[in-house]
Scaffold this motif. Structure first.
Motif, PDB file in Angstrom:
ATOM      1  N   ASP A  64      44.093  46.801  43.804  1.00 51.56           N
ATOM      2  CA  ASP A  64      44.988  46.176  44.943  1.00 51.56           C
ATOM      3  C   ASP A  64      44.918  47.008  46.077  1.00 51.56           C
ATOM      4  O   ASP A  64      44.709  46.294  47.293  1.00 51.56           O
ATOM      5  N   ILE A  65      44.621  48.158  46.312  1.00 55.99           N
ATOM      6  CA  ILE A  65      44.212  48.819  47.319  1.00 55.99           C
ATOM      7  C   ILE A  65      43.020  48.771  47.896  1.00 55.99           C
ATOM      8  O   ILE A  65      42.924  48.525  49.026  1.00 55.99           O
ATOM      9  N   ALA A  66      42.194  48.204  47.014  1.00 62.01           N
ATOM     10  CA  ALA A  66      40.514  48.184  47.471  1.00 62.01           C
ATOM     11  C   ALA A  66      40.759  46.669  48.262  1.00 62.01           C
ATOM     12  O   ALA A  66      40.014  46.519  49.234  1.00 62.01           O
ATOM     13  N   VAL A  67      41.513  45.750  47.440  1.00 66.41           N
ATOM     14  CA  VAL A  67      41.575  44.331  48.325  1.00 66.41           C
ATOM     15  C   VAL A  67      42.208  44.495  49.579  1.00 66.41           C
ATOM     16  O   VAL A  67      41.619  43.879  50.350  1.00 66.41           O
ATOM     17  N   LEU A  68      43.305  45.532  49.740  1.00 63.49           N
ATOM     18  CA  LEU A  68      43.871  45.428  50.969  1.00 63.49           C
ATOM     19  C   LEU A  68      42.987  46.097  51.902  1.00 63.49           C
ATOM     20  O   LEU A  68      43.015  45.756  53.235  1.00 63.49           O
ATOM     21  N   ASP A  69      42.311  47.025  51.717  1.00 65.98           N
ATOM     22  CA  ASP A  69      41.224  47.894  52.460  1.00 65.98           C
ATOM     23  C   ASP A  69      40.185  46.748  52.968  1.00 65.98           C
ATOM     24  O   ASP A  69      39.797  46.798  54.101  1.00 65.98           O
ATOM     25  N   ILE A  99      32.415  40.684  48.501  1.00 68.59           N
ATOM     26  CA  ILE A  99      33.543  40.653  47.545  1.00 68.59           C
ATOM     27  C   ILE A  99      32.627  40.860  46.134  1.00 68.59           C
ATOM     28  O   ILE A  99      33.480  41.451  45.323  1.00 68.59           O
ATOM     29  N   ARG A 100      31.918  40.108  45.908  1.00 71.03           N
ATOM     30  CA  ARG A 100      31.177  40.186  44.601  1.00 71.03           C
ATOM     31  C   ARG A 100      30.619  41.516  44.392  1.00 71.03           C
ATOM     32  O   ARG A 100      30.907  42.153  43.195  1.00 71.03           O
ATOM     33  N   GLU A 101      29.984  42.184  45.388  1.00 73.77           N
ATOM     34  CA  GLU A 101      29.356  43.065  45.177  1.00 73.77           C
ATOM     35  C   GLU A 101      30.343  44.517  45.034  1.00 73.77           C
ATOM     36  O   GLU A 101      30.269  45.666  44.188  1.00 73.77           O
ATOM     37  N   ARG A 102      31.218  44.667  45.969  1.00 75.80           N
ATOM     38  CA  ARG A 102      32.061  45.671  46.160  1.00 75.80           C
ATOM     39  C   ARG A 102      33.285  45.585  45.349  1.00 75.80           C
ATOM     40  O   ARG A 102      33.826  46.732  44.792  1.00 75.80           O
ATOM     41  N   LEU A 103      33.942  44.525  44.819  1.00 78.05           N
ATOM     42  CA  LEU A 103      35.381  44.268  44.242  1.00 78.05           C
ATOM     43  C   LEU A 103      34.771  43.949  42.770  1.00 78.05           C
ATOM     44  O   LEU A 103      35.852  43.861  41.969  1.00 78.05           O
ATOM     45  N   GLY A 104      33.693  43.207  42.834  1.00 76.26           N
ATOM     46  CA  GLY A 104      33.477  42.907  41.322  1.00 76.26           C
ATOM     47  C   GLY A 104      34.166  41.658  40.991  1.00 76.26           C
ATOM     48  O   GLY A 104      34.681  41.431  39.914  1.00 76.26           O
ATOM     49  N   MET A 105      34.642  40.867  41.704  1.00 70.86           N
ATOM     50  CA  MET A 105      35.307  39.482  41.492  1.00 70.86           C
ATOM     51  C   MET A 105      34.781  38.385  42.324  1.00 70.86           C
ATOM     52  O   MET A 105      34.081  38.729  43.377  1.00 70.86           O
ATOM     53  N   THR A 146      37.257  33.316  44.926  1.00 70.21           N
ATOM     54  CA  THR A 146      38.540  32.811  44.770  1.00 70.21           C
ATOM     55  C   THR A 146      39.422  33.822  43.887  1.00 70.21           C
ATOM     56  O   THR A 146      40.639  33.594  44.664  1.00 70.21           O
ATOM     57  N   ALA A 147      39.100  34.700  43.140  1.00 72.11           N
ATOM     58  CA  ALA A 147      40.084  35.341  42.816  1.00 72.11           C
ATOM     59  C   ALA A 147      40.581  36.498  43.599  1.00 72.11           C
ATOM     60  O   ALA A 147      41.715  36.951  43.571  1.00 72.11           O
ATOM     61  N   TYR A 148      39.580  36.964  44.641  1.00 71.80           N
ATOM     62  CA  TYR A 148      39.882  37.855  45.586  1.00 71.80           C
ATOM     63  C   TYR A 148      40.980  37.341  46.360  1.00 71.80           C
ATOM     64  O   TYR A 148      42.164  37.824  46.838  1.00 71.80           O
ATOM     65  N   LEU A 149      40.743  36.024  46.968  1.00 74.00           N
ATOM     66  CA  LEU A 149      41.843  35.225  47.797  1.00 74.00           C
ATOM     67  C   LEU A 149      43.333  35.133  47.165  1.00 74.00           C
ATOM     68  O   LEU A 149      44.227  35.213  47.617  1.00 74.00           O
ATOM     69  N   GLN A 150      43.067  34.704  45.638  1.00 72.64           N
ATOM     70  CA  GLN A 150      44.404  34.602  44.884  1.00 72.64           C
ATOM     71  C   GLN A 150      45.178  35.793  44.986  1.00 72.64           C
ATOM     72  O   GLN A 150      46.445  36.110  45.064  1.00 72.64           O
ATOM     73  N   LEU A 151      44.424  36.933  44.624  1.00 70.68           N
ATOM     74  CA  LEU A 151      45.110  38.360  44.560  1.00 70.68           C
ATOM     75  C   LEU A 151      45.575  38.872  46.020  1.00 70.68           C
ATOM     76  O   LEU A 151      46.842  39.075  46.073  1.00 70.68           O
ATOM     77  N   LEU A 152      44.649  38.492  46.923  1.00 69.91           N
ATOM     78  CA  LEU A 152      45.349  38.959  48.403  1.00 69.91           C
ATOM     79  C   LEU A 152      46.452  38.281  48.662  1.00 69.91           C
ATOM     80  O   LEU A 152      47.446  38.785  49.034  1.00 69.91           O
ATOM     81  N   ASN A 153      46.649  36.745  48.428  1.00 70.10           N
ATOM     82  CA  ASN A 153      47.713  35.938  48.577  1.00 70.10           C
ATOM     83  C   ASN A 153      48.905  36.720  48.137  1.00 70.10           C
ATOM     84  O   ASN A 153      50.007  36.602  48.434  1.00 70.10           O
TER      85      ASN A 153
END
Length: 79
Positions: A12-17, A33-39, A42-49
């Motif tokens: 969660d912190i990595a996504v916010l950063d 997103i794929r390289e740094r967060l491994g997702m 679409t999954a990133y945007l869902q989690l961020l939302n």
């Protein structure tokens, strides 16, 4: 312990950063997103939302969360 008392996860912190950064283009952002967060993006945007509605995220990154909440509200009002 309630969910609000638990700290944000490292993901969660990595996504916010990550969301606090500006990107020149969607392609570069999606690749990062794929390289740094491994997702997927679409999954990133869902989690961020979801994080935008989490008081713990607001406490961790108020400027980012408030900026993204305002952008989300503007997009929703334009529909």
């Amino acid at each position: 312990m309630s969910e609000e008392e638990l700290p944000l996860s490292a993901r969660d912190i990595a996504v916010l950063d990550f969301a606090s950064r500006a990107w020149a283009g969607t392609g570069a952002r999606d690749r990062a997103i794929r390289e740094r967060l491994g997702m997927s993006p679409t999954a990133y945007l869902q989690l961020l939302n979801a994080l935008l509605d989490d008081p713990r995220a607001l406490a961790h990154a108020p400027a980012t969360v408030n900026r993204l909440r305002a952008s989300r509200a503007l997009r929703r009002s334009e529909r």
